[in-house]
Design a protein around this motif. Structure first.
Motif, PDB file in Angstrom:
ATOM      1  N   SER A  82       0.844  -1.192   0.000  1.00 44.88           N
ATOM      2  CA  SER A  82       0.000   0.000   0.000  1.00 44.88           C
ATOM      3  C   SER A  82       0.875   1.236   0.000  1.00 44.88           C
ATOM      4  N   ILE A  83       0.326   2.334  -0.474  1.00 43.53           N
ATOM      5  CA  ILE A  83       1.021   3.616  -0.345  1.00 43.53           C
ATOM      6  C   ILE A  83       0.557   4.229   0.970  1.00 43.53           C
ATOM      7  N   LEU A  84       1.494   4.469   1.871  1.00 44.78           N
ATOM      8  CA  LEU A  84       1.160   4.911   3.225  1.00 44.78           C
ATOM      9  C   LEU A  84       1.926   6.203   3.516  1.00 44.78           C
ATOM     10  N   PHE A  85       1.212   7.290   3.810  1.00 41.54           N
ATOM     11  CA  PHE A  85       1.909   8.590   3.946  1.00 41.54           C
ATOM     12  C   PHE A  85       1.034   9.564   4.726  1.00 41.54           C
ATOM     13  N   ASN A  86       1.628  10.692   5.120  1.00 41.18           N
ATOM     14  CA  ASN A  86       0.821  11.747   5.741  1.00 41.18           C
ATOM     15  C   ASN A  86       0.572  12.878   4.729  1.00 41.18           C
ATOM     16  N   GLN A  87      -0.660  13.366   4.804  1.00 37.80           N
ATOM     17  CA  GLN A  87      -1.237  14.299   3.826  1.00 37.80           C
ATOM     18  C   GLN A  87      -0.368  15.524   3.547  1.00 37.80           C
ATOM     19  N   SER A  88       0.216  16.138   4.597  1.00 38.03           N
ATOM     20  CA  SER A  88       0.901  17.409   4.396  1.00 38.03           C
ATOM     21  C   SER A  88       2.172  17.269   3.570  1.00 38.03           C
ATOM     22  N   GLN A  89       2.632  16.035   3.343  1.00 40.79           N
ATOM     23  CA  GLN A  89       3.834  15.842   2.515  1.00 40.79           C
ATOM     24  C   GLN A  89       3.507  15.800   1.021  1.00 40.79           C
ATOM     25  N   VAL A  90       2.205  15.840   0.681  1.00 34.94           N
ATOM     26  CA  VAL A  90       1.830  15.818  -0.742  1.00 34.94           C
ATOM     27  C   VAL A  90       0.999  17.077  -1.034  1.00 34.94           C
ATOM     28  N   GLU A 307      12.369   5.389  11.715  1.00 33.02           N
ATOM     29  CA  GLU A 307      11.962   4.383  10.735  1.00 33.02           C
ATOM     30  C   GLU A 307      10.546   4.704  10.225  1.00 33.02           C
ATOM     31  N   ILE A 308       9.661   5.109  11.130  1.00 33.98           N
ATOM     32  CA  ILE A 308       8.299   5.482  10.719  1.00 33.98           C
ATOM     33  C   ILE A 308       8.361   6.680   9.772  1.00 33.98           C
ATOM     34  N   ASP A 309       9.158   7.677  10.116  1.00 36.78           N
ATOM     35  CA  ASP A 309       9.250   8.875   9.272  1.00 36.78           C
ATOM     36  C   ASP A 309       9.777   8.528   7.880  1.00 36.78           C
ATOM     37  N   ARG A 310      10.711   7.573   7.858  1.00 37.13           N
ATOM     38  CA  ARG A 310      11.279   7.157   6.575  1.00 37.13           C
ATOM     39  C   ARG A 310      10.189   6.487   5.713  1.00 37.13           C
ATOM     40  N   ILE A 311       9.391   5.634   6.343  1.00 42.12           N
ATOM     41  CA  ILE A 311       8.303   4.954   5.620  1.00 42.12           C
ATOM     42  C   ILE A 311       7.310   5.988   5.071  1.00 42.12           C
ATOM     43  N   LEU A 312       6.965   6.982   5.909  1.00 39.88           N
ATOM     44  CA  LEU A 312       6.001   7.998   5.464  1.00 39.88           C
ATOM     45  C   LEU A 312       6.575   8.836   4.308  1.00 39.88           C
ATOM     46  N   GLY A 313       7.867   9.120   4.385  1.00 41.82           N
ATOM     47  CA  GLY A 313       8.509   9.909   3.334  1.00 41.82           C
ATOM     48  C   GLY A 313       8.514   9.171   2.005  1.00 41.82           C
ATOM     49  N   ARG A 314       8.794   7.880   2.075  1.00 41.00           N
ATOM     50  CA  ARG A 314       8.811   7.050   0.868  1.00 41.00           C
ATOM     51  C   ARG A 314       7.384   6.951   0.291  1.00 41.00           C
ATOM     52  N   GLY A 315       6.400   6.793   1.188  1.00 38.57           N
ATOM     53  CA  GLY A 315       5.000   6.743   0.748  1.00 38.57           C
ATOM     54  C   GLY A 315       4.599   8.039   0.062  1.00 38.57           C
ATOM     55  N   ALA A 316       5.052   9.164   0.619  1.00 34.97           N
ATOM     56  CA  ALA A 316       4.703  10.472   0.050  1.00 34.97           C
ATOM     57  C   ALA A 316       5.274  10.620  -1.366  1.00 34.97           C
ATOM     58  N   GLU A 317       6.478  10.099  -1.578  1.00 39.26           N
ATOM     59  CA  GLU A 317       7.060  10.160  -2.935  1.00 39.26           C
ATOM     60  C   GLU A 317       6.188   9.401  -3.926  1.00 39.26           C
TER      61      GLU A 317
END
Ligand code: AMP
Ligand code: TRP
Length: 340
Positions: A82-90, A307-317
């Motif tokens: 799944s693509i997993l990210f936080n909204q403000s990064q997109v 590690e969580i922040d890294r996952i969210l950053g990758r998801g945002a990309e």
């Protein structure tokens, strides 16, 4: 014009406010995992920009965002699948939301019951973000051309607004660009009720912690909350009709069925005739069996915030790679000059 067929894509989001509770898990996250494993492309968002429509302490918001990411992952969402990210990064979410602020009508937003509930008596003092919140939600969904959105019952009205916005945009500009998204409100647990009052929704924001099971609760706390849950003095019926007018009893049976991944009918055929004194320990045992491993895994993940922040950053990309071209096309349809 020939109708455009949109490739199926699932989108959903949860606000990072307080701890996730059992209703969020059964009504939303558990179903997100099922959809991920059904082979459709799935995009799951932590909607931090929605959260700040009411005041959030910045430090708490950071913790709640990571905690929600941890509970998504601990519940079985795989950040590779799944693509997993936080909204403000997109940024495309808020950019499309502005266009939708200009498409949606005041009258439509005035009818939103969640705004009325959240604004309360003092509407003049509600943030303007809270009022246009459903336009941002429509942008969240439509910036991915999402076709299916799994949510609980309470989000039905917002999804109807999303469909209205898509239809008005397509109609105003004479295009068939945005899909008319289908809400996916199904399963036994679209409305998990409070443990203290079977007529009220279980909620992260209920002042009584005994009213809900948090995904961070340990085994003893889960068992205690179920033991103390409000019930009536009658035995359980063996058929669903027997739960009529007994909202607390219905709720506990419903929770059991959702956790056991079966139907209320099948639960009642097994437990019909039992008293709550006997049924509650069964429910507590099942809840602990299903939820304790999740809360343990969450706690483990929370030890590694980087590690969580890294996952969210990758998801945002990955999210950005889908959203940006759709935003560019939208600007083009609307008549904005873009340097190429
Ligand atoms: P919220 O906590 O309001 O951001 O909700 C996140 C998701 O969980 C949404 O899809 C809601 O519809 C769902 N949800 C929240 N509370 C419940 C509940 N008590 N029963 C079922 N689904 C719920
Ligand atoms: N409004 C939803 C809620 O309160 C959260 C949300 C924001 C959402 N954007 C979304 C849900 C897009 C589904 C799709 O629960």
């Amino acid at each position: 014009m020939a109708e455009v067929v949109h490739t199926p894509r699932v989108f959903s989001g949860i606000q990072p406010t307080n701890h996730l509770q059992l209703g969020n898990y059964l009504g939303a996250v558990k179903r997100f995992v099922e959809m991920q494993n059904s082979g459709i492309e799935t995009v799951y968002c932590i909607v931090d920009l929605h959260a700040i429509t009411v005041w959030q302490d910045p430090a708490d918001l950071r913790v709640a965002t990571r905690e929600l990411a941890a509970s998504y992952i601990a519940s079985g969402l795989d950040p590779e699948k799944s693509i997993l990210f936080n909204q403000s990064q997109v940024p495309a979410h808020t950019q499309l939301a502005w266009i939708f602020n200009c498409v949606a009508r005041m009258g439509w937003l005035n009818r939103m019951t969640q705004f009325k509930d959240k604004a309360g008596k003092n509407r003049e003092n509600a943030s303007t973000g809270l009022f246009v919140y459903p336009n941002l939600m429509a942008a969240d969904i439509l910036v991915y051309h999402a076709t299916h959105v799994p949510v609980g019952e309470d989000q039905k009205q917002h999804l109807e607004l999303t469909r209205d916005i898509a239809a008005k945009f397509n109609n105003d500009f004479g295009v068939d660009f945005f899909p008319i998204t289908e809400p996916v409100i199904e399963g036994v647990a679209t409305r998990v009720m409070s443990l203290r009052d079977g007529t009220k929704k279980m909620s992260k924001s209920d002042p009584s912690d005994m009213s809900r099971i948090n995904m961070t609760d340990d085994a003893d706390t889960i068992a205690k909350k179920i033991r103390k849950a409000k019930t009536d003095p009658d035995a359980l019926p063996s058929e669903a009709e027997g739960l009529e007018g007994r909202p607390e009893a219905r709720n506990l049976v419903n929770i059991y069925a959702a956790l056991a991944e079966t139907t209320m009918e099948s639960v009642l055929s097994d437990v019909g005739g039992k008293q709550f004194a006997e049924f509650k320990p069964m429910l507590a045992e099942l809840a602990v069996e299903k939820l304790a491993p999740i809360s343990l895994e969450m706690a483990r993940l929370m030890e590694a915030p980087d590690e969580i922040d890294r996952i969210l950053g990758r998801g945002a990309e990955r999210a950005n790679a889908i959203a940006q071209p759709i935003l560019e096309q939208t600007y083009d349809i609307v008549g904005m000059i873009r340097s190429r």
